[in-house]
Each structure stands twice: as structure tokens, then as C-alpha cells.
Design a protein around this motif. Sequence first.
Motif, mmCIF file in Angstrom:
data_model
loop_
_atom_site.group_PDB
_atom_site.id
_atom_site.type_symbol
_atom_site.label_atom_id
_atom_site.label_comp_id
_atom_site.label_asym_id
_atom_site.label_seq_id
_atom_site.Cartn_x
_atom_site.Cartn_y
_atom_site.Cartn_z
ATOM 1 N N ASP A 45 1.026 1.452 1.041
ATOM 2 C CA ASP A 45 2.408 1.909 1.201
ATOM 3 C C ASP A 45 2.588 2.603 2.553
ATOM 4 O OD1 ASP A 45 5.123 2.389 0.113
ATOM 5 O OD2 ASP A 45 4.488 4.492 0.238
ATOM 6 N N ALA A 49 2.654 -2.937 -3.983
ATOM 7 C CA ALA A 49 3.284 -3.284 -5.260
ATOM 8 C C ALA A 49 2.270 -3.925 -6.204
ATOM 9 C CB ALA A 49 4.463 -4.217 -5.032
ATOM 10 N N GLY A 50 1.418 -4.789 -5.676
ATOM 11 C CA GLY A 50 0.401 -5.437 -6.502
ATOM 12 C C GLY A 50 -0.631 -4.458 -7.027
ATOM 13 N N HIS A 69 -4.949 -11.579 3.016
ATOM 14 C CA HIS A 69 -4.809 -10.948 4.321
ATOM 15 C C HIS A 69 -6.175 -10.475 4.792
ATOM 16 C CE1 HIS A 69 -2.960 -8.692 7.593
ATOM 17 N NE2 HIS A 69 -3.757 -7.694 7.269
ATOM 18 N N ALA A 105 5.078 -6.024 5.952
ATOM 19 C CA ALA A 105 5.551 -6.768 4.779
ATOM 20 C C ALA A 105 4.397 -7.049 3.816
ATOM 21 C CB ALA A 105 6.216 -8.075 5.211
ATOM 22 N N MET A 106 3.257 -7.466 4.338
ATOM 23 C CA MET A 106 2.097 -7.740 3.484
ATOM 24 C C MET A 106 1.614 -6.450 2.829
ATOM 25 S SD MET A 106 0.055 -9.800 2.035
ATOM 26 C CE MET A 106 0.381 -11.344 2.876
ATOM 27 N N SER A 147 2.838 0.051 5.167
ATOM 28 C CA SER A 147 4.129 -0.658 5.099
ATOM 29 C C SER A 147 5.249 0.129 5.779
ATOM 30 C CB SER A 147 4.514 -0.972 3.654
ATOM 31 O OG SER A 147 4.969 0.179 2.979
ATOM 32 N N PHE A 197 3.656 -5.723 -0.140
ATOM 33 C CA PHE A 197 3.250 -6.617 -1.220
ATOM 34 C C PHE A 197 1.964 -6.112 -1.879
ATOM 35 C CE2 PHE A 197 0.754 -10.414 -2.454
ATOM 36 C CZ PHE A 197 1.581 -10.907 -3.448
ATOM 37 N N GLN A 257 -2.857 1.677 -3.400
ATOM 38 C CA GLN A 257 -1.398 1.663 -3.431
ATOM 39 C C GLN A 257 -0.829 2.616 -2.384
ATOM 40 O OE1 GLN A 257 0.242 2.849 -7.192
ATOM 41 N NE2 GLN A 257 2.316 2.241 -6.646
#
Length: 127
Positions: free
Chosen positions: A82, A103-104, A34, A96-97, A85, A100, A78
Motif C-alpha cells: 500500500d 488488495a490481494g 511482478h 498500480a501493481m 502504491s 493490486f 499489505q
Amino acid sequence: MLCRTVIPLLLAIGIVTPALAEPGAIVEPKMLIHGNYCGPGNNAPLPPIDPLDAACARHDACTPNGGIPSRACNVRLQREADAVSRDPKQPSDVRAMAGFVAAGAAMLQIADEPGRNLTMMRPGVRP
């Protein structure tokens, strides 16, 4: 008969040549997922394209070149991802990205101190 000797030799030279190049000559591949900063590598000095990309740029800035980021660096990514998001002002694909990426970030390797063994972050663990 000459082809059986020359072709393997040329292949071997082609494989070994990049390893013999000067360290600065080898460019690591960029695998951005991204924007200009999210994912391995970056497109510095280009500016971040949105708040998620800005969070990834800050993560890149606190990670030593070629090194492993600290726990605090990954936790910051993180948290910031978040927040993106959950931001209703952001487009759905960016949200959405960001989910992701958040979480990663919880699964990235960390190096808290020089010489210390690498560990994996566990979700919910605070630095």
C-alpha cells in the motif's frame, strides 16, 4: 485392435509418471505477477527489482516453504505494498501493481498457529 490397447496404456503411463517421480524432482510452477518475488514461487537468489518486489521477497521469507503465511506476514505485505502504491516516486505501473498486491494480500489465507484452522484475512483487521 492393438492401437486401442497400446495408446490408452501409453497415455496412462504418461499421466502417472510425474506422480511417481521423487518429490525433489517435481518443480512447482512459478506464477509471478511482478519482479522476482510477487506471486506464487520466486526467482531466488535474484535480487528484488524495486520496492514492491522487495516487499514480496520479505513476504516469501516469512512464509514457511510450502506453508501458509501468518496473519502478521500478510499484514506486513499489505502495508508495504500500500505504501508503494501511494509513493509518487514510483512509476505508475508499479504503483498500480502495488495496489493490486495490497488488495490481494488482504485476501490471502493465514495460519496463525500450527494445527489451527485456516482463515481468510478481513480487510481492516489488525493482527
